[in-house]
Design a protein around this motif. Structure first.
Motif, PDB file in Angstrom:
ATOM      1  N   GLU A   8       0.673   1.006  51.699  1.00 44.44           N
ATOM      2  CA  GLU A   8       1.675   2.034  52.591  1.00 44.44           C
ATOM      3  C   GLU A   8       0.772   3.080  53.214  1.00 44.44           C
ATOM      4  OE1 GLU A   8       4.441   3.333  49.824  1.00 44.44           O
ATOM      5  OE2 GLU A   8       5.646   1.323  49.896  1.00 44.44           O
ATOM      6  N   SER A   9      -0.481   3.169  53.173  1.00 44.20           N
ATOM      7  CA  SER A   9      -1.022   4.076  53.864  1.00 44.20           C
ATOM      8  C   SER A   9      -2.449   3.969  54.091  1.00 44.20           C
ATOM      9  CB  SER A   9      -0.835   5.604  53.304  1.00 44.20           C
ATOM     10  OG  SER A   9      -1.441   5.468  51.979  1.00 44.20           O
ATOM     11  N   VAL A  10      -2.945   4.545  54.744  1.00 47.45           N
ATOM     12  CA  VAL A  10      -4.623   4.616  55.140  1.00 47.45           C
ATOM     13  C   VAL A  10      -4.935   6.177  54.829  1.00 47.45           C
ATOM     14  CG1 VAL A  10      -6.310   4.594  56.987  1.00 47.45           C
ATOM     15  CG2 VAL A  10      -4.870   2.592  56.859  1.00 47.45           C
ATOM     16  N   SER A  11      -6.037   6.158  54.097  1.00 51.35           N
ATOM     17  CA  SER A  11      -6.683   7.768  53.913  1.00 51.35           C
ATOM     18  C   SER A  11      -7.942   7.642  54.506  1.00 51.35           C
ATOM     19  CB  SER A  11      -6.446   8.203  52.471  1.00 51.35           C
ATOM     20  OG  SER A  11      -6.997   9.148  52.084  1.00 51.35           O
ATOM     21  N   ILE A  12      -8.196   8.980  55.256  1.00 47.60           N
ATOM     22  CA  ILE A  12      -9.589   9.210  55.631  1.00 47.60           C
ATOM     23  C   ILE A  12      -9.882  10.527  55.317  1.00 47.60           C
ATOM     24  CG2 ILE A  12     -11.160   9.500  57.692  1.00 47.60           C
ATOM     25  CD1 ILE A  12      -9.205   7.460  59.268  1.00 47.60           C
ATOM     26  N   LYS A  13     -10.799  10.587  54.319  1.00 50.27           N
ATOM     27  CA  LYS A  13     -11.369  11.806  53.597  1.00 50.27           C
ATOM     28  C   LYS A  13     -12.496  12.450  54.105  1.00 50.27           C
ATOM     29  CE  LYS A  13      -8.649  10.971  49.377  1.00 50.27           C
ATOM     30  NZ  LYS A  13      -8.481  10.865  47.988  1.00 50.27           N
ATOM     31  N   PHE A  14     -12.686  13.681  54.167  1.00 51.55           N
ATOM     32  CA  PHE A  14     -13.660  14.158  54.873  1.00 51.55           C
ATOM     33  C   PHE A  14     -14.769  14.816  53.665  1.00 51.55           C
ATOM     34  CE2 PHE A  14     -10.936  13.549  58.275  1.00 51.55           C
ATOM     35  CZ  PHE A  14     -11.776  12.990  59.326  1.00 51.55           C
ATOM     36  N   THR A  15     -16.081  14.860  54.160  1.00 53.45           N
ATOM     37  CA  THR A  15     -16.943  15.684  53.042  1.00 53.45           C
ATOM     38  C   THR A  15     -16.576  17.101  52.731  1.00 53.45           C
ATOM     39  OG1 THR A  15     -18.408  16.292  54.804  1.00 53.45           O
ATOM     40  CG2 THR A  15     -18.877  14.355  53.438  1.00 53.45           C
ATOM     41  N   ASP A  16     -15.644  17.798  53.493  1.00 48.78           N
ATOM     42  CA  ASP A  16     -15.342  19.016  53.445  1.00 48.78           C
ATOM     43  C   ASP A  16     -13.970  19.393  52.802  1.00 48.78           C
ATOM     44  OD1 ASP A  16     -13.657  18.578  55.413  1.00 48.78           O
ATOM     45  OD2 ASP A  16     -13.983  20.234  56.724  1.00 48.78           O
ATOM     46  N   GLY A  17     -13.224  18.142  52.473  1.00 50.01           N
ATOM     47  CA  GLY A  17     -11.975  18.181  51.712  1.00 50.01           C
ATOM     48  C   GLY A  17     -10.764  18.048  52.596  1.00 50.01           C
ATOM     49  N   ALA A  18     -11.092  18.041  54.018  1.00 49.31           N
ATOM     50  CA  ALA A  18      -9.800  17.775  54.786  1.00 49.31           C
ATOM     51  C   ALA A  18      -9.649  16.316  54.720  1.00 49.31           C
ATOM     52  CB  ALA A  18     -10.360  18.164  56.147  1.00 49.31           C
ATOM     53  N   GLU A  19      -8.502  15.826  55.165  1.00 48.82           N
ATOM     54  CA  GLU A  19      -7.880  14.381  54.970  1.00 48.82           C
ATOM     55  C   GLU A  19      -6.931  14.170  55.860  1.00 48.82           C
ATOM     56  OE1 GLU A  19      -5.712  11.553  51.773  1.00 48.82           O
ATOM     57  OE2 GLU A  19      -6.101  13.725  51.060  1.00 48.82           O
ATOM     58  N   ILE A  20      -6.915  12.827  56.390  1.00 45.52           N
ATOM     59  CA  ILE A  20      -6.016  12.373  57.585  1.00 45.52           C
ATOM     60  C   ILE A  20      -5.382  11.209  56.624  1.00 45.52           C
ATOM     61  CG2 ILE A  20      -5.431  10.957  59.425  1.00 45.52           C
ATOM     62  CD1 ILE A  20      -7.942  12.138  60.766  1.00 45.52           C
ATOM     63  N   GLU A  21      -3.899  11.318  56.481  1.00 46.86           N
ATOM     64  CA  GLU A  21      -3.264  10.016  55.780  1.00 46.86           C
ATOM     65  C   GLU A  21      -2.340   9.444  56.820  1.00 46.86           C
ATOM     66  OE1 GLU A  21      -0.225   9.381  52.138  1.00 46.86           O
ATOM     67  OE2 GLU A  21      -1.787  10.774  51.971  1.00 46.86           O
TER      68      GLU A  21
END
Length: 107
Positions: free
Chosen positions: A67-80
């Motif tokens: 149901e989703s794709v999650s892109i997490k960044f090293t600084d804690g930000a995220e795109i879902e």
């Protein structure tokens, strides 16, 4: 799809070099050879973060489930990115572009 076989693994440990809204979708570039176009509904966390502020961030992980794709960044930000049927605005949810390779389309 098996988490470890996701074609999105190619963006892990890469820096976002460009991030912009084009008409009604989002484009992210990871250098000159890899890019992602996101057509479906998506959320950026924290909500105060704007697309352009992703430039310079490094991808820690890129995971997908049904149901989703999650892109997490090293600084804690995220795109879902929402992959549920109601989130589609067209025939494709997103597309991965890699120079010299066939594009990967989520539909």
């Amino acid at each position: 799809m098996n988490r470890n076989s996701s074609p999105l693994k190619v963006i892990e440990h890469r820096k976002v070099t460009a991030a912009q809204v084009v008409h009604d979708y989002v484009q992210l570039a990871f250098g000159e050879e890899i890019g992602i176009s996101i057509y479906n509904e998506m959320q950026i966390k924290p909500a105060s973060l704007h697309i352009g502020e992703l430039v310079g961030k490094v991808v820690a992980s890129a995971d997908e489930v049904a149901e989703s794709v999650s892109i997490k960044f090293t600084d804690g930000a995220e795109i879902e990115i929402d992959l549920r049927p109601a989130a589609y605005r067209g025939p494709e949810a997103m597309q991965l572009h890699r120079v010299g390779q066939t594009g990967v389309i989520w539909n």
